[in-house]
Scaffold this active site. Structure first.
Site, PDB file in Angstrom:
ATOM      1  N   LYS A  80       5.824  39.648-107.340  1.00 32.02           N
ATOM      2  CA  LYS A  80       4.847  40.733-107.241  1.00 32.02           C
ATOM      3  C   LYS A  80       3.627  40.356-108.064  1.00 32.02           C
ATOM      4  CE  LYS A  80       4.684  44.970-105.492  1.00 32.02           C
ATOM      5  NZ  LYS A  80       5.233  45.452-104.226  1.00 32.02           N
ATOM      6  N   GLY A 178       8.072  64.625 -94.692  1.00 29.26           N
ATOM      7  CA  GLY A 178       6.918  63.727 -94.578  1.00 29.26           C
ATOM      8  C   GLY A 178       6.864  63.110 -93.193  1.00 29.26           C
TER       9      GLY A 178
HETATM   10  P1  NAD Z   1       2.167  58.154 -95.382  1.00 27.06           P
HETATM   11  O1  NAD Z   1       1.264  58.439 -96.542  1.00 27.06           O
HETATM   12  O2  NAD Z   1       1.574  57.758 -94.077  1.00 27.06           O
HETATM   13  O3  NAD Z   1       3.094  59.438 -95.100  1.00 27.06           O
HETATM   14  C1  NAD Z   1       3.639  60.222 -96.099  1.00 27.06           C
HETATM   15  C2  NAD Z   1       3.555  61.680 -95.625  1.00 27.06           C
HETATM   16  O4  NAD Z   1       4.203  62.493 -96.602  1.00 27.06           O
HETATM   17  C3  NAD Z   1       2.119  62.189 -95.491  1.00 27.06           C
HETATM   18  O5  NAD Z   1       1.938  62.787 -94.211  1.00 27.06           O
HETATM   19  C4  NAD Z   1       1.995  63.197 -96.628  1.00 27.06           C
HETATM   20  O6  NAD Z   1       1.131  64.282 -96.315  1.00 27.06           O
HETATM   21  C5  NAD Z   1       3.431  63.656 -96.783  1.00 27.06           C
HETATM   22  N1  NAD Z   1       3.743  64.255 -98.083  1.00 27.06           N
HETATM   23  C6  NAD Z   1       3.242  63.957 -99.305  1.00 27.06           C
HETATM   24  N2  NAD Z   1       3.784  64.757-100.243  1.00 27.06           N
HETATM   25  C7  NAD Z   1       4.661  65.557 -99.606  1.00 27.06           C
HETATM   26  C8  NAD Z   1       5.541  66.590-100.032  1.00 27.06           C
HETATM   27  N3  NAD Z   1       5.605  66.975-101.307  1.00 27.06           N
HETATM   28  N4  NAD Z   1       6.314  67.204 -99.104  1.00 27.06           N
HETATM   29  C9  NAD Z   1       6.236  66.847 -97.814  1.00 27.06           C
HETATM   30  N5  NAD Z   1       5.425  65.873 -97.345  1.00 27.06           N
HETATM   31  C10 NAD Z   1       4.647  65.252 -98.227  1.00 27.06           C
HETATM   32  O7  NAD Z   1       3.191  57.061 -95.910  1.00 27.06           O
HETATM   33  P2  NAD Z   1       4.181  56.162 -95.039  1.00 27.06           P
HETATM   34  O8  NAD Z   1       3.573  54.824 -94.836  1.00 27.06           O
HETATM   35  O9  NAD Z   1       4.674  56.930 -93.870  1.00 27.06           O
HETATM   36  O10 NAD Z   1       5.376  55.954 -96.086  1.00 27.06           O
HETATM   37  C11 NAD Z   1       6.280  57.001 -96.365  1.00 27.06           C
HETATM   38  C12 NAD Z   1       7.246  56.543 -97.466  1.00 27.06           C
HETATM   39  O11 NAD Z   1       7.967  55.386 -97.021  1.00 27.06           O
HETATM   40  C13 NAD Z   1       6.566  56.132 -98.777  1.00 27.06           C
HETATM   41  O12 NAD Z   1       7.424  56.450 -99.854  1.00 27.06           O
HETATM   42  C14 NAD Z   1       6.458  54.620 -98.648  1.00 27.06           C
HETATM   43  O13 NAD Z   1       6.414  53.988 -99.912  1.00 27.06           O
HETATM   44  C15 NAD Z   1       7.751  54.299 -97.931  1.00 27.06           C
HETATM   45  N6  NAD Z   1       7.714  53.042 -97.176  1.00 27.06           N
HETATM   46  C16 NAD Z   1       6.805  52.873 -96.179  1.00 27.06           C
HETATM   47  C17 NAD Z   1       6.789  51.688 -95.441  1.00 27.06           C
HETATM   48  C18 NAD Z   1       5.822  51.485 -94.305  1.00 27.06           C
HETATM   49  O14 NAD Z   1       6.034  50.581 -93.481  1.00 27.06           O
HETATM   50  N7  NAD Z   1       4.767  52.295 -94.186  1.00 27.06           N
HETATM   51  C19 NAD Z   1       7.710  50.658 -95.747  1.00 27.06           C
HETATM   52  C20 NAD Z   1       8.640  50.863 -96.778  1.00 27.06           C
HETATM   53  C21 NAD Z   1       8.630  52.072 -97.483  1.00 27.06           C
END
Ligand code: NAD
Length: 348
Positions: A80, A178
């Site tokens: 990292k 989410g």
């Molecule tokens: P994103 O920001 O697109 O989506 C997250 C959603 O959660 C948003 O719509 C936001 O409004 C909502 N949110 C925030 N706080 C909230 C709450 N208190 N209650 C309900 N909803 C809430 O992010 P993402 O890319 O979809 O990632 C989601 C999770 O998955 C994150 O923790 C991220 O680290 C993890 N993740 C994502 C990926 C990826 O490929 N994008 C890969 C591994 C892990």
């Protein structure tokens, strides 16, 4: 600032400090383990309050990547990078060119990618001076979210089969916290599989979209924990499994994409005590990184999808081991990862 005696130091192979006063670069790269291959891990830019805080973060995140790559069955190790700075104020082309040269100086032992505060465009700037980058527009795998969501679907299938003895998701009730990038695609896959969805988000438009497109039932953010159903899928924030929420959970399965779902390791023990099956986050959410590992001129979508689908079998193995040893699934996952990255070392 001790390194070898640091609480997060875990035999990291290299910890390197990069500094360029002309462009204001202060960065640390930590390579935890390269037994399986070069250390892949994103580059984070964050206004750390101190160098000590940045060091703690990079050591912890690099180690996490070794475990993630091993359980995703990737020919990669864990590393990292962190840049100390405010991504809204301190970014410049010169800074990312200097960071790219810093990465390049490690000769490919570390491969960088985007992370919090560092965009695909920033990685593209680094790519002008080093070929040791992944997940950029120029390297081609695109948005990782659909692959991550597909991996979560496979993980939910594994958990439902293990916990409930059901081989179909038809009629299985899933509560999704989410519905952003990953959550939205997960809704789509689950709806196609016949699952009944309840969704929440703090963004009303995101809820509306899921409700309209997938006939999902919307609930208020705080109500999601108490939803009656088989699966709780956290796809928003970390630390959502904590002292407050654990008592409210009705679902016998926790399986979602969010990183660092357990507020503390003891919450994994508490889930086990309550009979809740937890799909360890870093195993179930590896679909995106698996897809990225297949990128390049010879990108074969079918091979990438098949690889992501292996998350199912890895989780079945972890669940079986956890039951046999009476340990939390989070602990069984760590032990399996350690076997995978130390065995390679022993064979070398
Ligand atoms: P994103 O920001 O697109 O989506 C997250 C959603 O959660 C948003 O719509 C936001 O409004 C909502 N949110 C925030 N706080 C909230 C709450 N208190 N209650 C309900 N909803 C809430 O992010 P993402 O890319 O979809 O990632 C989601 C999770 O998955 C994150 O923790 C991220 O680290 C993890 N993740 C994502 C990926 C990826 O490929 N994008 C890969 C591994 C892990």
């Amino acid at each position: 600032m001790p390194i070898f005696a640091h609480p997060e130091f875990d035999g990291h192979q290299e910890v390197v400090f990069g500094h360029d006063p002309q462009c204001g670069l202060s960065a640390i790269i930590a390579i935890h383990n390269t037994n399986r291959g070069p250390a892949l891990g994103g580059c984070r830019m964050w206004p750390y309050a101190s160098e000590a805080e940045a060091l703690t973060d990079v050591l912890r995140l690099a180690r996490g990547m070794t475990y993630k790559s091993a359980l995703a069955d990737l020919p990669l190790g864990g590393g990292k990078a962190v840049i100390i700075g405010d991504p809204h104020e301190d970014k410049s082309e010169a800074l990312f060119l200097a960071m790219g040269r810093f990465v390049d100086g490690l000769g490919g032992r570390y491969i960088t990618a985007e992370d919090v505060g560092v965009s695909v465009e920033d990685v593209d700037v680094m790519a002008r001076v080093t070929k040791h980058v992944a997940g950029t527009d120029s390297t081609g795998a695109g948005d990782p979210s659909p692959s991550t969501a597909y991996g979560v679907l496979m993980g939910i299938r594994a958990a439902v089969a293990h916990k409930l003895g059901r081989n179909s998701l038809d009629g299985v009730r899933v509560a999704i916290q989410g519905v952003g990038h990953v959550g939205y695609h997960l809704c789509r896959y689950l709806a196609e599989a016949g699952a009944e969805l309840t969704v929440t988000d703090i963004d009303h438009e995101a809820i509306e979209r899921a409700a309209t497109e997938f006939h999902a039932r919307p609930v208020a953010p705080e109500a999601i924990y108490g939803v009656d159903g088989e699966v709780f899928a956290p796809c928003a924030l970390g630390a959502v499994i904590n002292d407050d929420t654990i008592a409210r959970l009705k679902a016998p399965i926790v399986a979602g994409s969010a990183n660092n779902q357990l507020a503390e390791p003891r919450h994994g023990v508490e889930l086990m005590r309550r009979g809740v099956l937890y799909a360890p986050d870093y195993v179930i959410n590896a679909g995106g990184v698996i897809n990225i590992s297949h990128e390049g001129p010879a990108y074969d979508k079918r091979a990438a999808v098949d690889h992501v689908a292996k998350i199912h079998d890895t989780l079945r193995e972890i669940f079986g081991r956890a039951d046999a040893a009476h340990v939390p699934t989070s602990e069984a996952a760590d032990r399996l990862a350690e076997e995978r990255f130390t065995k390679v070392h022993a064979a070398a």
